[in-house]
Each structure stands twice: as structure tokens, then as C-alpha cells.
Write a protein that holds these residues in place. Structure first.
Motif, PDB file in Angstrom:
ATOM      1  N   UNK A   1      -9.014   7.812 -14.273  1.00 24.91           N
ATOM      2  CA  UNK A   1      -9.156   8.717 -13.131  1.00 24.91           C
ATOM      3  C   UNK A   1      -7.796   9.270 -12.738  1.00 24.91           C
ATOM      4  N   UNK A   2      -7.796  10.510 -12.268  1.00 18.87           N
ATOM      5  CA  UNK A   2      -6.577  11.150 -11.786  1.00 18.87           C
ATOM      6  C   UNK A   2      -6.829  11.715 -10.391  1.00 18.87           C
ATOM      7  N   UNK A   3      -5.786  11.643  -9.544  1.00 16.25           N
ATOM      8  CA  UNK A   3      -5.891  12.225  -8.215  1.00 16.25           C
ATOM      9  C   UNK A   3      -4.500  12.604  -7.736  1.00 16.25           C
ATOM     10  N   UNK A   4      -4.469  13.386  -6.659  1.00 14.66           N
ATOM     11  CA  UNK A   4      -3.217  13.919  -6.130  1.00 14.66           C
ATOM     12  C   UNK A   4      -3.052  13.506  -4.676  1.00 14.66           C
ATOM     13  N   UNK A   5      -1.830  13.117  -4.316  1.00 14.83           N
ATOM     14  CA  UNK A   5      -1.489  12.738  -2.947  1.00 14.83           C
ATOM     15  C   UNK A   5      -0.492  13.759  -2.408  1.00 14.83           C
TER      16      UNK A   5
ATOM     17  N   UNK B   1     -13.071  -0.669  -4.900  1.00 11.10           N
ATOM     18  CA  UNK B   1     -11.657  -1.039  -4.891  1.00 11.10           C
ATOM     19  C   UNK B   1     -10.926  -0.131  -3.902  1.00 11.10           C
ATOM     20  N   UNK B   2     -10.087  -0.725  -3.060  1.00 11.42           N
ATOM     21  CA  UNK B   2      -9.301   0.043  -2.095  1.00 11.42           C
ATOM     22  C   UNK B   2      -7.991   0.490  -2.735  1.00 11.42           C
ATOM     23  N   UNK B   3      -7.659   1.755  -2.544  1.00 13.60           N
ATOM     24  CA  UNK B   3      -6.422   2.328  -3.085  1.00 13.60           C
ATOM     25  C   UNK B   3      -5.538   2.784  -1.924  1.00 13.60           C
ATOM     26  N   UNK B   4      -4.263   2.400  -1.974  1.00 17.42           N
ATOM     27  CA  UNK B   4      -3.284   2.811  -0.960  1.00 17.42           C
ATOM     28  C   UNK B   4      -2.071   3.416  -1.670  1.00 17.42           C
ATOM     29  N   UNK B   5      -2.027   4.724  -1.819  1.00 16.00           N
ATOM     30  CA  UNK B   5      -0.842   5.334  -2.448  1.00 16.00           C
ATOM     31  C   UNK B   5       0.369   5.212  -1.539  1.00 16.00           C
ATOM     32  N   UNK B   6       1.522   4.905  -2.126  1.00  4.54           N
ATOM     33  CA  UNK B   6       2.749   4.715  -1.363  1.00  4.54           C
ATOM     34  C   UNK B   6       3.704   5.898  -1.463  1.00  4.54           C
TER      35      UNK B   6
ATOM     36  N   UNK C   1      -0.451   0.114 -11.276  1.00  5.68           N
ATOM     37  CA  UNK C   1      -0.030   1.516 -11.281  1.00  5.68           C
ATOM     38  C   UNK C   1       1.175   1.631 -10.346  1.00  5.68           C
ATOM     39  N   UNK C   2       2.323   2.091 -10.817  1.00  8.90           N
ATOM     40  CA  UNK C   2       3.503   2.215  -9.942  1.00  8.90           C
ATOM     41  C   UNK C   2       3.227   3.131  -8.749  1.00  8.90           C
ATOM     42  N   UNK C   3       3.613   2.662  -7.567  1.00  5.36           N
ATOM     43  CA  UNK C   3       3.433   3.457  -6.357  1.00  5.36           C
ATOM     44  C   UNK C   3       2.034   3.438  -5.801  1.00  5.36           C
ATOM     45  N   UNK C   4       1.166   2.566  -6.340  1.00  8.59           N
ATOM     46  CA  UNK C   4      -0.227   2.523  -5.892  1.00  8.59           C
ATOM     47  C   UNK C   4      -0.640   1.071  -5.699  1.00  8.59           C
TER      48      UNK C   4
END
Length: 355
Positions: A142-146, A104-109, A73-76
Motif C-alpha cells: 500500500x502507498x499513501x501520502x502525508x 492496524x493503527x498507523x501514525x506517520x511521524x 517502515x521508517x517514519x511510520x
């Protein structure tokens, strides 16, 4: 023959066929479930860790390992930091179900909306009389907002974690140094729920008269009972070269406290360095100093050469050359005589026979 065929058809209709089980049929029959969810609490900012939970449950048991294919996923940044699932069991409608939970660990950039596509899962479960069944299925997207808080809009870099610290230490007093002295500065960053490669670093500004030699940083990630901790240790060696007063400036590091959702600033104190005395002699380009053994060997070689020169001057051995050359000339003449033919080219050199 017709009677035999009718018998086979009658037998085929009389005996109920059991459908061949596969992963999709187990899902449709409700004997297998796959759920995906985000473990997100409160505001999520760029760089902050959140977790994706994959829960696989079966009414029988797992007969093989589960394989997860992580999408891009771009940016993630998506990482499977746990090599094994958390196993559990629960009662559903009077039956015992076995559950695997994968994290799973997610780190949005960046800030904005993210969509995680369906994740491919390779599952192997026991299907009773039909034995083990292996197959692939997909989790739900799944969808989420940063978000980007206003406090972070002017910051170039920050650490988003529930805990963050920075400290430094010196191995020597820097207030009374002399040219040629060296000291070491050790800086350590620590944070929770963050990867070590995401921790900041301290720059090494060049200063004339104070040389800096940074060592490669030491990165470490550890887990203890589900708690992730990371550290980055940076060591810089300094060598005093010229007298004077020097300053290793302080540095500020922005920390987004994910617990209180507030921006904090941690400051690494400045280090004052005072070098007294005279400047160290610059030996760059000078020949390396010889060891004691090398000096003794050099002195012995000079003595031997001097003795040989004195003997040559005293006895003048070149005076014997004529006595050595004369036998050599005689020997050379004999060799030349041996090369002459035993008979003359013509038997009667003075006659004209054969002309």
C-alpha cells in the motif's frame, strides 16, 4: 510382475487424484481472499492516526488463529492495538463466506510518501475432506501520502486528533500562602484517536523561592466500541520557600482538528502565587529533631553516667588496687615455681664427671 505393474498404472489413471490443498491453491481457486486497504478520509498530516484494514475471507471457516507479522517502515508507527479480529459473514454467489477484519493503527511521524510492504499472514482454514490447512501468504503493498499544511510549518509540536482538551486544577488557594506551605497542580490532557505517549507535557520552570517537584505522569489508553481515547495526567507539587509574588506562566498547545482540518490553539491559564510572611528557616544540614522517647532515653543515660562518676569520686575504688595486686603477684610466683624442673640439669653439679 509386468501384469501387476500394468494393473497399478491402469488403476492410477482410472482414479482421479485430488490435489493436495494449501493456502496458495485456495487463493488461486478463489476459495480464499486477502485484501488490504487504508481507511483514510481527507487530508492526512504527521501525527494523525489512519488505519490499515486487512480482510481475510474463506468459503469454509477458520479453524485456527491468524498471525500477523508487522513490517517496519521508517517514519511510520504501526501498531496492532486490537488483539482479536472482527468476525462477519456475507453471501457470495449463493455461498456463505466467513470474514475476518483486522485493523492496524498507523501514525506517520513525517510528511511525504509512504509505502507499506506486503504484510505476512499465517492463516489456518478448513479445506473440506482434506482437513485443516495452514500456510503463509502476503497482502498487497500500500502507498499513501502525508501532507504538511502551511499552518503547521512553524509549529514545533502539535496534536492531530478529532478531539483534544487540556484542563488544570489546584488543591489550594495560592493567593495567601506562607513559607513552608505546599500546593498541588494537576494537569490533564485528553484526546481521541491518539496514543497517550504522544500527548504533550508541561514544563516545570525553576524559580528561586518556589520549589517544584513533578511526579511521573500517568498515561492511560482505553477503547470503547472501537473509539480510542487517551489521557495524560501530570501532577506537580510546589513548596513555598520565600515571600514574594510568583507566576506559573500560561502555555499554548497546537491542535490540528482532523474533523475540520483546521489549526486550533488551546491555552493552559497561568497561575499566580503569592507568598506572605517571613522566609522559612533553612534547616538543611541541621541534625534531625529527637522524639520524646529519644529525649527520655538520653536524659536517663546522662543520669546513670553522672551517678557512676559520683560513686567513683566518693569511694575511690582505686585505693583497693594494692590489696588486689598482692594476691595476684603471689599467684604468679607460684606459677613460675611450677615451671622449674624437678631434678637438676646435672646430678652432681659440682663434679666434673661427664666433662
Amino acid at each position: 510382475m509386468r501384469i501387476f505393474a500394468m494393473f497399478l498404472v491402469t488403476f492410477w489413471l482410472a482414479v482421479p487424484l485430488q490435489a493436495i490443498a494449501d493456502i496458495e491453491s485456495l487463493l488461486s481457486d478463489g476459495e480464499l481472499t486477502v485484501n488490504a486497504s487504508l481507511d483514510q478520509r481527507g487530508l492526512l498530516v504527521p501525527g494523525q492516526r489512519t488505519q490499515l484494514i486487512l480482510e481475510i475471507a474463506t468459503s469454509s471457516w477458520f479453524s485456527g488463529g491468524t498471525r500477523i507479522r508487522i513490517p517496519e517502515v521508517p517514519g511510520l508507527v504501526i501498531l496492532q492495538t486490537e488483539q482479536f479480529a472482527t468476525n462477519a459473514s456475507e453471501s457470495r454467489s449463493g455461498s456463505t463466506w466467513v470474514i475476518q477484519r483486522w485493523t492496524l493503527d498507523l501514525y506517520p511521524q513525517r510528511a511525504g510518501n509512504f509505502t507499506i510492504p506486503p504484510i505476512s499472514l499465517s492463516i489456518m482454514v478448513n479445506a473440506g475432506e482434506q482437513g485443516n490447512v495452514r500456510g503463509d501468504t502476503l497482502s498487497a503493498p500500500l502507498e499513501f501520502f502525508v501532507a504538511m499544511p502551511s499552518a503547521l510549518e512553524e509549529a514545533d509540536f502539535w496534536v492531530a486528533a478529532p478531539a483534544f482538551s487540556v484542563r488544570q486544577s489546584l488543591n489550594k488557594d495560592t493567593s495567601q500562602l506562607e513559607p513552608g506551605d505546599a500546593f498541588e497542580r494537576r494537569i490533564e490532557f485528553q484526546a481521541d484517536d491518539l496514543l497517550a505517549m504522544m500527548l504533550p507535557e508541561v514544563g516545570t520552570e525553576r524559580q528561586a523561592g518556589l520549589a517544584a517537584y513533578p511526579a511521573p505522569p500517568v498515561l492511560e489508553n482505553s477503547r470503547n466500541r472501537g473509539q480510542a481515547t487517551s489521557s495524560r495526567v501530570q501532577t506537580i507539587s510546589y513548596v513555598a520557600q520565600k515571600p514574594g509574588n510568583y507566576l506559573l506562566p500560561n502555555e499554548d498547545f497546537f491542535w490540528w482538528d482532523t474533523g475540520s482540518e483546521e489549526l486550533r490553539v488551546l491555552t493552559l491559564p497561568a497561575v499566580e502565587v503569592r507568598i506572605t510572611g517571613t522566609a522559612a528557616v533553612n534547616t538543611q544540614g541541621a541534625p534531625p529533631a529527637l522524639s520524646r522517647t529519644q529525649l527520655l532515653g538520653l536524659a536517663l543515660a546522662i543520669a546513670v553516667i553522672s551517678l557512676v562518676l559520683w560513686l567513683l569520686k566518693r569511694y575511690r575504688p582505686w585505693r583497693l588496687l594494692p590489696y588486689l595486686i598482692q594476691p595476684l603477684r603471689a599467684g604468679w610466683g607460684q606459677l613460675q615455681d611450677l615451671r622449674k624442673p624437678a631434678l637438676a640439669e646435672r646430678l652432681n653439679p659440682d663434679s666434673n664427671a661427664g666433662d
